[in-house]
Design a protein around this motif. Sequence first.
Motif, PDB file in Angstrom:
ATOM      1  N   THR A 191     -13.929  -1.318  -2.046  1.00 58.01           N
ATOM      2  CA  THR A 191     -14.069  -0.994  -0.409  1.00 58.01           C
ATOM      3  C   THR A 191     -12.806  -1.132  -0.044  1.00 58.01           C
ATOM      4  N   GLY A 192     -12.707  -0.403   1.331  1.00 58.74           N
ATOM      5  CA  GLY A 192     -11.243  -0.458   1.951  1.00 58.74           C
ATOM      6  C   GLY A 192     -10.917  -2.023   2.459  1.00 58.74           C
ATOM      7  N   LEU A 193     -11.584  -2.889   2.961  1.00 55.36           N
ATOM      8  CA  LEU A 193     -11.777  -4.140   3.238  1.00 55.36           C
ATOM      9  C   LEU A 193     -11.158  -4.933   2.132  1.00 55.36           C
ATOM     10  N   GLY A 194     -12.114  -4.802   0.898  1.00 57.90           N
ATOM     11  CA  GLY A 194     -11.576  -5.479  -0.411  1.00 57.90           C
ATOM     12  C   GLY A 194     -10.152  -5.172  -0.904  1.00 57.90           C
ATOM     13  N   LYS A 195      -9.615  -3.715  -0.848  1.00 59.09           N
ATOM     14  CA  LYS A 195      -8.440  -3.458  -1.032  1.00 59.09           C
ATOM     15  C   LYS A 195      -7.630  -4.121  -0.452  1.00 59.09           C
TER      16      LYS A 195
END
Length: 272
Positions: A145-149
Amino acid sequence: MNDSTEEPSGASRGTQTLMRGLDLVEALRDEPLRVAELARTLGLSRTTTHRLAAALVERGYVAQAERGLLTLGPTLLQLGFTAHRRIDLVRVARSRMEALSADTGLCVFLGRRDGDHSLHLDRAAGRQRLEVSTRPGDRRPVARTGLGKALLFDERDDGLARLYRATGADDAAAIDRWVADMRADIARGHVIHDSVGNDGIRSIAAPIRDVSGDIVAAIGIATAAQYLTPDKVAAIGPQVAATARAISRDLGYADPDPSVPAASFSLAPSLP
């Protein structure tokens, strides 16, 4: 050396003493100093500086080190730890999340790392009728996910490759491309991510740091890719990054470029 051109009243004298004491503590933030060096830095006499330092040593705000050096004391460490422990990340970030959502019209997410996953903590709903399904408490593979990255900005290349392999990737060339894309995101200061699969979600995210300088969370926006066109991504991306930096400063992070504000402009996408 004359500390003051005129004798202050009792109340103002107390305030002046307090401010000088705080100035002394702040002067020791970067390195230990001797009384003479502190006196020159603060523009005070050695007698006044010595008296202030002695009082602060007695209360534990300043400590005596070797060779006549003074340094920050254990009381400050205890207070700093207590303040850090009591910070409620969601509470601190909430108002800036709502402002970002109001400006962009998009749903804003806050999350932190939980091992090899990202854990969503909060969301601020946007004006869009199309709603991303992620809810507080949801966990996703951190590399998916973008948040995770955005939570991975401090990872080394081998750590990034391991986390991407954990998603099922086994092609060496694909892993190398993913790591190179992450390096481009890190250099830009925010992630632009298209979800894997058929949901067509595009997200923009940036990391949040605390007083230690470590990444403790990330903030991001997400919606259908058709509503985040390249021109809107180019405009909203820096705004997401600026909001993350503003939250970081709220958490005590010493931003190397504090002149960068949390941008505020309206760029609500046209949604069905």
